[in-house]
Design a protein around this motif. Structure first.
Motif, short mmCIF file in Angstrom:
data_model
loop_
_atom_site.label_atom_id
_atom_site.label_comp_id
_atom_site.label_asym_id
_atom_site.label_seq_id
_atom_site.Cartn_x
_atom_site.Cartn_y
_atom_site.Cartn_z
N TRP A 15 -7.53 32.92 -53.54
CA TRP A 15 -8.99 32.89 -53.57
C TRP A 15 -9.56 31.50 -53.77
O TRP A 15 -10.44 31.07 -53.02
CB TRP A 15 -9.51 33.82 -54.69
CG TRP A 15 -10.99 33.68 -54.86
CD1 TRP A 15 -11.96 34.10 -54.00
CD2 TRP A 15 -11.67 33.00 -55.92
NE1 TRP A 15 -13.21 33.75 -54.47
CE2 TRP A 15 -13.06 33.07 -55.64
CE3 TRP A 15 -11.23 32.36 -57.09
CZ2 TRP A 15 -14.01 32.53 -56.49
CZ3 TRP A 15 -12.18 31.81 -57.93
CH2 TRP A 15 -13.55 31.90 -57.63
N LEU A 16 -9.09 30.77 -54.78
CA LEU A 16 -9.71 29.48 -55.09
C LEU A 16 -9.57 28.47 -53.95
O LEU A 16 -10.57 27.85 -53.56
CB LEU A 16 -9.14 28.92 -56.39
CG LEU A 16 -9.92 27.74 -56.99
CD1 LEU A 16 -11.38 28.12 -57.23
CD2 LEU A 16 -9.28 27.29 -58.31
N PRO A 17 -8.38 28.28 -53.37
CA PRO A 17 -8.32 27.34 -52.23
C PRO A 17 -9.15 27.81 -51.03
O PRO A 17 -9.76 26.99 -50.35
CB PRO A 17 -6.82 27.29 -51.89
CG PRO A 17 -6.22 28.49 -52.52
CD PRO A 17 -7.04 28.76 -53.74
N SER A 18 -9.18 29.11 -50.80
CA SER A 18 -10.00 29.63 -49.71
C SER A 18 -11.48 29.43 -50.00
O SER A 18 -12.27 29.12 -49.10
CB SER A 18 -9.71 31.12 -49.48
OG SER A 18 -8.39 31.31 -49.05
N PHE A 19 -11.86 29.62 -51.26
CA PHE A 19 -13.26 29.40 -51.64
C PHE A 19 -13.65 27.94 -51.45
O PHE A 19 -14.73 27.64 -50.91
CB PHE A 19 -13.48 29.82 -53.10
CG PHE A 19 -14.85 29.50 -53.61
CD1 PHE A 19 -15.95 30.25 -53.20
CD2 PHE A 19 -15.05 28.44 -54.49
CE1 PHE A 19 -17.23 29.94 -53.66
CE2 PHE A 19 -16.32 28.13 -54.95
CZ PHE A 19 -17.40 28.89 -54.54
N ALA A 31 -8.16 22.91 -47.63
CA ALA A 31 -7.21 23.01 -46.53
C ALA A 31 -5.81 22.57 -46.96
O ALA A 31 -4.81 23.23 -46.64
CB ALA A 31 -7.69 22.15 -45.36
N CYS A 32 -5.73 21.48 -47.71
CA CYS A 32 -4.42 21.02 -48.19
C CYS A 32 -3.80 22.04 -49.15
O CYS A 32 -2.59 22.31 -49.10
CB CYS A 32 -4.56 19.66 -48.86
SG CYS A 32 -4.99 18.31 -47.74
N TRP A 33 -4.61 22.60 -50.02
CA TRP A 33 -4.14 23.61 -50.97
C TRP A 33 -3.63 24.84 -50.23
O TRP A 33 -2.59 25.41 -50.56
CB TRP A 33 -5.27 23.96 -51.92
CG TRP A 33 -4.85 24.66 -53.17
CD1 TRP A 33 -3.62 25.19 -53.47
CD2 TRP A 33 -5.67 24.91 -54.32
NE1 TRP A 33 -3.62 25.77 -54.71
CE2 TRP A 33 -4.87 25.61 -55.25
CE3 TRP A 33 -7.00 24.63 -54.63
CZ2 TRP A 33 -5.37 26.02 -56.49
CZ3 TRP A 33 -7.49 25.03 -55.86
CH2 TRP A 33 -6.69 25.72 -56.78
N LEU A 34 -4.36 25.26 -49.20
CA LEU A 34 -3.93 26.41 -48.40
C LEU A 34 -2.63 26.13 -47.66
O LEU A 34 -1.77 27.02 -47.53
CB LEU A 34 -5.03 26.80 -47.42
CG LEU A 34 -6.25 27.52 -48.01
CD1 LEU A 34 -7.35 27.64 -46.96
CD2 LEU A 34 -5.85 28.90 -48.53
N MET A 35 -2.48 24.91 -47.16
CA MET A 35 -1.23 24.56 -46.49
C MET A 35 -0.05 24.63 -47.44
O MET A 35 1.03 25.14 -47.09
CB MET A 35 -1.34 23.16 -45.86
CG MET A 35 -2.11 23.13 -44.56
SD MET A 35 -1.98 21.55 -43.68
CE MET A 35 -3.15 20.55 -44.61
N VAL A 36 -0.24 24.14 -48.66
CA VAL A 36 0.82 24.22 -49.66
C VAL A 36 1.16 25.67 -49.98
O VAL A 36 2.33 26.06 -50.07
CB VAL A 36 0.40 23.47 -50.95
CG1 VAL A 36 1.40 23.72 -52.07
CG2 VAL A 36 0.27 21.98 -50.68
N PHE A 85 -8.91 20.64 -39.38
CA PHE A 85 -10.08 20.52 -40.24
C PHE A 85 -9.95 19.32 -41.17
O PHE A 85 -10.94 18.60 -41.41
CB PHE A 85 -10.25 21.80 -41.07
CG PHE A 85 -11.00 22.89 -40.37
CD1 PHE A 85 -12.39 22.85 -40.29
CD2 PHE A 85 -10.34 23.95 -39.79
CE1 PHE A 85 -13.09 23.85 -39.64
CE2 PHE A 85 -11.03 24.96 -39.14
CZ PHE A 85 -12.41 24.91 -39.07
N THR A 86 -8.76 19.11 -41.71
CA THR A 86 -8.54 17.98 -42.61
C THR A 86 -8.78 16.65 -41.90
O THR A 86 -9.46 15.76 -42.43
CB THR A 86 -7.10 18.02 -43.16
OG1 THR A 86 -6.88 19.26 -43.84
CG2 THR A 86 -6.85 16.88 -44.13
N ALA A 87 -8.24 16.51 -40.70
CA ALA A 87 -8.41 15.27 -39.95
C ALA A 87 -9.88 15.05 -39.58
O ALA A 87 -10.39 13.92 -39.70
CB ALA A 87 -7.56 15.31 -38.69
#
Length: 311
Positions: A95-99, A156-161, A184-186
């Motif tokens: 939830w938190l990284p998606s939020f 985005a980085c948190w979701l990738m991890v 999105f990150t780039a």
């Protein structure tokens, strides 16, 4: 670079809008759904919605008018869209990284809207008031835009991890999911970096937007910011043709499936759609159902698979 950025913006917006309309048409033309019977339905009255009730509980419910509580429905939608309420309740780890990621996107849209407003209205007020309003709008856009970039990049980085390290999520992660997050990150990195390291003589975001409206090729932008604009335009054109268009699918999944408790009355559109569905020839893989692609849905539904098997 400026001319290429202008062309990219207009092309990206046109493709995005066309892609969204194509998606809407695609979902709107799907066959009539089967009732889910999932409660509570938000547009029920407050009393029944509180415990998951339905107007079907009332005696002779088919005789009275069906009244929808749209106020509560909009409240549920706002909580889901802005706060990702369902994800917080059922998958707290994501939830938190998606939020962070989604709220950052909302802020990015807000920053773009503010920049568009400032660019369109620039010059309508003259004198010191114009300078004061322009300065205030510029500061507000910078703060909102920077916050958006930080949230999107961190989310985005948190979701990738999470997708790489968490076994529960890794099993359902496809290469496209990681590619989209990196895209999105780039994009946000280039836009934020280009805005922060803007060289002397380079146009501000508001000036660039105003120039885009008039296709003013005299406006100068930095290479980094220009690359971010081009990448953002390509991303906008790309979104409707991927699963990231779930913001459209969600509307139909909620309103046309999950929350659709309309009565099937004689002569209604629902009755006509169900009649059309009964003429389909399903090809389900479960052999005991007998949906072999030759019999219609009406024939399949009117036979007892257990009796057919015993024979």
């Amino acid at each position: 670079m400026t001319t290429v950025a202008y062309i990219a913006i207009y092309a990206g917006l046109i493709i995005f809008c066309a892609g969204c309309l194509w998606r809407i048409r695609q979902y709107a033309r799907t066959p009539q759904h089967l009732r889910w019977e999932l409660y509570p339905v938000p547009h029920e009255g407050p009393y029944r919605a509180a415990y998951g009730g339905s107007y079907f509980e009332a005696q002779e419910w088919w005789r009275g008018p069906q009244i929808a509580n749209r106020r509560h429905e909009w409240r549920v939608m706002a909580e889901e869209i802005l706060l990702l309420k369902s994800l917080r309740e059922f998958n707290r780890r994501l939830w938190l990284p998606s939020f962070f990621f989604h709220f950052g996107l909302y802020l990015a849209i807000a920053a773009a809207a503010l920049a568009t407003l400032a660019g369109v209205t620039a010059g309508m007020v003259v004198g010191k008031a114009n300078a004061g309003i322009a300065g205030l709008m510029g500061a507000l856009i910078a703060v909102v835009g920077l916050a958006a970039a930080v949230l999107v990049i961190s989310g985005a980085c948190w979701l990738m991890v999470r997708r790489i390290a968490d076994p529960a999520v890794r099993n359902s992660t496809r290469p496209a999911d990681l590619f989209n997050l990196m895209l999105f990150t780039a994009t946000c990195s280039l836009l934020a970096g280009g805005s922060l390291i803007r060289g002397p003589g380079s146009a501000s975001l508001v000036d660039f937007v105003r120039g885009a409206f008039h296709f003013d090729r005299g406006v100068r932008i930095g290479a980094v910011f220009g690359a971010g604009v081009i990448l953002a335009s390509a991303l906008a054109a790309y979104i409707p043709f991927t699963h990231m268009a779930h913001f459209i699918a969600k509307y139909f999944a909620w309103h046309s499936v999950r929350w659709d408790d309309r009565r099937n009355e004689r002569g209604s559109r629902i009755e006509a759609k169900i009649a059309a569905n009964l003429g389909f020839k399903p090809t389900w893989s479960a052999e005991h159902v007998g949906a072999d692609g030759k019999r219609t849905w009406a024939e399949v539904a009117s036979t007892n698979p257990a009796q057919e098997t015993r024979k």
